[in-house]
Design an enzyme around this catalytic site. Sequence first.
Site, PDB file in Angstrom:
ATOM      1  N   ASP A  11       7.569  -1.263 -12.253  1.00 22.47           N
ATOM      2  CA  ASP A  11       8.495  -0.670 -11.291  1.00 22.47           C
ATOM      3  C   ASP A  11       9.306   0.407 -12.001  1.00 22.47           C
ATOM      4  O   ASP A  11      10.051   0.114 -12.938  1.00 22.47           O
ATOM      5  CB  ASP A  11       9.398  -1.801 -10.777  1.00 22.47           C
ATOM      6  CG  ASP A  11      10.413  -1.330  -9.766  1.00 22.47           C
ATOM      7  OD1 ASP A  11      10.556  -0.103  -9.569  1.00 22.47           O
ATOM      8  OD2 ASP A  11      11.075  -2.205  -9.177  1.00 22.47           O
ATOM      9  N   ILE A  12       9.171   1.629 -11.534  1.00 23.77           N
ATOM     10  CA  ILE A  12       9.812   2.761 -12.238  1.00 23.77           C
ATOM     11  C   ILE A  12      11.341   2.660 -12.226  1.00 23.77           C
ATOM     12  O   ILE A  12      12.010   3.193 -13.103  1.00 23.77           O
ATOM     13  CB  ILE A  12       9.327   4.104 -11.640  1.00 23.77           C
ATOM     14  CG1 ILE A  12       9.503   5.248 -12.650  1.00 23.77           C
ATOM     15  CG2 ILE A  12      10.013   4.424 -10.323  1.00 23.77           C
ATOM     16  CD1 ILE A  12       8.762   6.524 -12.280  1.00 23.77           C
ATOM     17  N   VAL A  34       8.330   4.800  -3.308  1.00 25.79           N
ATOM     18  CA  VAL A  34       9.110   4.858  -4.549  1.00 25.79           C
ATOM     19  C   VAL A  34      10.488   5.486  -4.285  1.00 25.79           C
ATOM     20  O   VAL A  34      11.488   5.110  -4.916  1.00 25.79           O
ATOM     21  CB  VAL A  34       8.300   5.581  -5.659  1.00 25.79           C
ATOM     22  CG1 VAL A  34       8.150   7.059  -5.412  1.00 25.79           C
ATOM     23  CG2 VAL A  34       8.911   5.321  -7.014  1.00 25.79           C
ATOM     24  N   ASP A  35      10.544   6.401  -3.351  1.00 24.27           N
ATOM     25  CA  ASP A  35      11.809   7.045  -2.962  1.00 24.27           C
ATOM     26  C   ASP A  35      12.823   5.991  -2.474  1.00 24.27           C
ATOM     27  O   ASP A  35      13.978   5.941  -2.938  1.00 24.27           O
ATOM     28  CB  ASP A  35      11.502   8.063  -1.846  1.00 24.27           C
ATOM     29  CG  ASP A  35      12.640   9.031  -1.579  1.00 24.27           C
ATOM     30  OD1 ASP A  35      13.638   9.001  -2.312  1.00 24.27           O
ATOM     31  OD2 ASP A  35      12.508   9.834  -0.627  1.00 24.27           O
ATOM     32  N   GLY A 120       0.689   7.987  -2.291  1.00 28.42           N
ATOM     33  CA  GLY A 120       1.002   6.921  -1.336  1.00 28.42           C
ATOM     34  C   GLY A 120       0.941   7.454   0.083  1.00 28.42           C
ATOM     35  O   GLY A 120      -0.127   7.837   0.574  1.00 28.42           O
ATOM     36  N   VAL A 121       2.099   7.502   0.726  1.00 30.81           N
ATOM     37  CA  VAL A 121       2.216   7.978   2.111  1.00 30.81           C
ATOM     38  C   VAL A 121       1.582   9.370   2.289  1.00 30.81           C
ATOM     39  O   VAL A 121       1.023   9.671   3.351  1.00 30.81           O
ATOM     40  CB  VAL A 121       3.716   8.054   2.507  1.00 30.81           C
ATOM     41  CG1 VAL A 121       3.893   8.598   3.912  1.00 30.81           C
ATOM     42  CG2 VAL A 121       4.354   6.680   2.424  1.00 30.81           C
TER      43      VAL A 121
HETATM   44  N1  AR6 Z   1       7.701   2.208  -8.968  1.00 32.46           N
HETATM   45  C1  AR6 Z   1       6.658   3.012  -9.287  1.00 32.46           C
HETATM   46  N2  AR6 Z   1       5.785   3.471  -8.367  1.00 32.46           N
HETATM   47  C2  AR6 Z   1       5.955   3.098  -7.085  1.00 32.46           C
HETATM   48  C3  AR6 Z   1       7.020   2.256  -6.665  1.00 32.46           C
HETATM   49  C4  AR6 Z   1       7.916   1.802  -7.679  1.00 32.46           C
HETATM   50  N3  AR6 Z   1       8.965   1.033  -7.407  1.00 32.46           N
HETATM   51  N4  AR6 Z   1       6.910   2.091  -5.313  1.00 32.46           N
HETATM   52  C5  AR6 Z   1       5.818   2.773  -4.906  1.00 32.46           C
HETATM   53  N5  AR6 Z   1       5.228   3.384  -5.979  1.00 32.46           N
HETATM   54  P1  AR6 Z   1       4.908   7.122  -2.171  1.00 32.46           P
HETATM   55  P2  AR6 Z   1       4.265   9.983  -1.767  1.00 32.46           P
HETATM   56  C6  AR6 Z   1       4.018   4.232  -6.030  1.00 32.46           C
HETATM   57  O1  AR6 Z   1       4.390   6.776  -0.838  1.00 32.46           O
HETATM   58  O2  AR6 Z   1       2.841   9.656  -1.496  1.00 32.46           O
HETATM   59  C7  AR6 Z   1       8.480   8.562   0.857  1.00 32.46           C
HETATM   60  O3  AR6 Z   1       8.822   8.048   2.115  1.00 32.46           O
HETATM   61  C8  AR6 Z   1       2.979   4.057  -4.953  1.00 32.46           C
HETATM   62  O4  AR6 Z   1       2.124   2.968  -5.250  1.00 32.46           O
HETATM   63  O5  AR6 Z   1       6.178   6.505  -2.624  1.00 32.46           O
HETATM   64  O6  AR6 Z   1       4.578  11.102  -2.710  1.00 32.46           O
HETATM   65  C9  AR6 Z   1       9.171   9.909   0.579  1.00 32.46           C
HETATM   66  O7  AR6 Z   1      10.455   9.965   1.151  1.00 32.46           O
HETATM   67  C10 AR6 Z   1       2.232   5.383  -5.027  1.00 32.46           C
HETATM   68  O8  AR6 Z   1       1.203   5.333  -6.004  1.00 32.46           O
HETATM   69  O9  AR6 Z   1       5.142   8.741  -2.308  1.00 32.46           O
HETATM   70  C11 AR6 Z   1       8.231  10.889   1.206  1.00 32.46           C
HETATM   71  O10 AR6 Z   1       8.470  11.030   2.591  1.00 32.46           O
HETATM   72  C12 AR6 Z   1       3.288   6.373  -5.530  1.00 32.46           C
HETATM   73  O11 AR6 Z   1       4.425   5.580  -5.891  1.00 32.46           O
HETATM   74  C13 AR6 Z   1       6.866  10.262   0.997  1.00 32.46           C
HETATM   75  O12 AR6 Z   1       7.098   8.866   0.864  1.00 32.46           O
HETATM   76  C14 AR6 Z   1       3.712   7.400  -4.505  1.00 32.46           C
HETATM   77  O13 AR6 Z   1       3.750   6.819  -3.212  1.00 32.46           O
HETATM   78  C15 AR6 Z   1       6.235  10.765  -0.289  1.00 32.46           C
HETATM   79  O14 AR6 Z   1       4.929  10.275  -0.365  1.00 32.46           O
END
Ligand code: AR6
Length: 172
Positions: A11-12, A34-35, A120-121
């Site tokens: 977890d970052i 992650v945000d 992710g998203v």
């Molecule tokens: N620590 C590390 N990595 C994580 C964590 C964590 N706690 N949680 C999720 N990930 P995403 P995006 C990974 O969807 O695709 C948000 O709503 C996850 O497994 O977080 O850039 C923003 O506000 C994945 O590999 O970001 C934007 O609207 C990676 O983080 C949108 O999502 C990125 O997934 C951005 O989408």
Amino acid sequence: MKNRIELSQEDITKMKVDAIVNAANRSLLGGGGVDGAIHRAAGPGLLEECRTLNGCNTGDAKITKGYNLPARFVIHTVGPVWYGGNRNEPALLASCYRKSLEVAVKNGCKTIAFPNISTGVYRFPKELATEIAIREVKNFLKDDKTIETVYFVCFDSENYRLYLKNIKQFIK
Ligand code: AR6
């Protein structure tokens, strides 16, 4: 000499580094993934500071303090949404890594942790995203003397496996 690139699955928000990178959206006002995790762990001070930044363009990066996080700073970058690859998505993702590192150096950061931006998203293909991330970081480090360690922090097992597969590229 110690590797300047490290890989981990965790977890970052728990990382004690100078800066963690947030995969944000253009509003910089929080979201899921992650945000959401970063905002929850940092506390309300982070959102307050983010409100003063007037958002961020895709491919760019802006810095805030880390508030309740173990990390001193958060570097917010906005990855591209994947629309099939014809909307400059690879170049925009590369720019996220480059700009985040530039902002880190400007602020004296020696250690920085990246999540897997856009995978992710935003649905960026994970294998291609891995290749771009590694290439950009390696290129940046070639000409940089400030950054000691860049951590690629994978959360899901698929990303971790993909980075492991490319591990040879980490070792000079
Ligand atoms: N620590 C590390 N990595 C994580 C964590 C964590 N706690 N949680 C999720 N990930 P995403 P995006 C990974 O969807 O695709 C948000 O709503 C996850 O497994 O977080 O850039 C923003 O506000 C994945 O590999 O970001 C934007 O609207 C990676 O983080 C949108 O999502 C990125 O997934 C951005 O989408």
